[in-house]
Write an enzyme that holds these catalytic residues in place. Sequence first.
Site, PDB file in Angstrom:
ATOM      1  CB  THR A  67      71.673  45.694  43.676  1.00 12.94           C
ATOM      2  OG1 THR A  67      72.562  46.710  43.185  1.00 12.94           O
ATOM      3  CG2 THR A  67      72.304  44.331  43.419  1.00 12.94           C
TER       4      THR A  67
ATOM      5  CE  LYS B 186      70.476  40.968  41.349  1.00 10.82           C
ATOM      6  NZ  LYS B 186      70.658  40.638  42.793  1.00 10.82           N
ATOM      7  CB  THR B 187      74.164  35.592  37.951  1.00  9.77           C
ATOM      8  OG1 THR B 187      74.530  36.951  38.217  1.00  9.77           O
ATOM      9  CG2 THR B 187      75.024  35.053  36.823  1.00  9.77           C
TER      10      THR B 187
ATOM     11  NE  ARG C  68      76.749  35.864  44.997  1.00  5.60           N
ATOM     12  CZ  ARG C  68      76.519  36.983  44.307  1.00  5.60           C
ATOM     13  NH1 ARG C  68      76.986  38.139  44.759  1.00  5.60           N
ATOM     14  NH2 ARG C  68      75.833  36.943  43.185  1.00  5.60           N
TER      15      ARG C  68
ATOM     16  CG  ASP D 208      75.270  41.558  37.460  1.00  9.02           C
ATOM     17  OD1 ASP D 208      74.166  41.841  37.974  1.00  9.02           O
ATOM     18  OD2 ASP D 208      76.231  41.112  38.119  1.00  9.02           O
TER      19      ASP D 208
END
Length: 344
Positions: free
Chosen positions: A161, A67-68, A220, A112
């Site tokens: 999330t 997402k980032t 990640r 975020d």
Amino acid sequence: MDDLRDATEPVDETELAIEGALRPTSLAEFVGQPKVRGQLQLLLDAARIQQRPPDHILLAGPPGLGKTTLAMIVAHESGRPLRLSSGPAIQHAGDLAALLSSLTPGEVLFIDEVHRMARTAEEMLYLAMEDFRIDIMVGKGAGATSIPLDLAPFTLVGATTRSGLLPNPLRDRFGFTAHLEYYDPEDLERVISRSAGMLGVDLPPESFAEIARRSRGTPRIANRLLRRVRDYLIVHGGEKGAADAAVGAALELYDVDAIGLDRLDRAVLDAIVHRFRGGPVGLSTLAVTVGEEAETIESVVEPYLVRIGFMGRTPRGRIATPAAYEHLGMRHPDHAQALRLDDL
């Protein structure tokens, strides 16, 4: 513990720098999420042709799926600067007003965990997203007055999330909502292969597949496991067969098994199976038993165990499934009872 997942423990600056270096900078470089990439590409191309900022974007999905990175790509491909913030940092309407009023025309604002903003800030954001304006209250009580403040046009990219926690008025103001899904092993292999090339890690192709199987569908985590394998090769690279054994040896050292379960995952399953005879057991009781916070069990451990079919959630609590018993090398009680009945 040596947790290689997306947990609440802080990551040192070196790890963050490496993660930043591995991030793709364009949608063409971004691996996986083909539907989301296509949708974003159309949105950005239309905005470029019309010479306007892209619509506000909400990126929803589990941690670690990009997402980032996608927010950074939106800013890069739009040719706009990027401002980074987070929901927990915006706890007052004044915090948001100061942030919004400092944006330059066309700037991309990334928030975020946007669902964790204070309610007063959320309400201010409604007007800012829709009309690029905020109302600032001056004074208190009967003498209070509202002063409108015009904002430079901007694009908000929110990441969450837990999209269900977003109020409907805020969710509806996003022009596009992208739902990111867990990665399949083939896409994770491509992610790992790309990262290995950038890190200078020389591994046989089957090692990429092995890391992908242990990465819980999350890029990640895949990159973090790859870095631990790289560490093993730095220390043991001169030994015979080190490259072939690196994945198994490194991840065994860090308690990551063949399907990505680590020490805490197995502790949770072991507690349900042995201490509570397969369950059901309440979340708080389970957390006390394994010595972790209930929030950690619920947000870090439980989603993956439920997704792979090792844990079930019932109104009375958590239970271990037959698949969990099999993974632990045990026989499920229902199956054992069925065998005994067959002998009668």
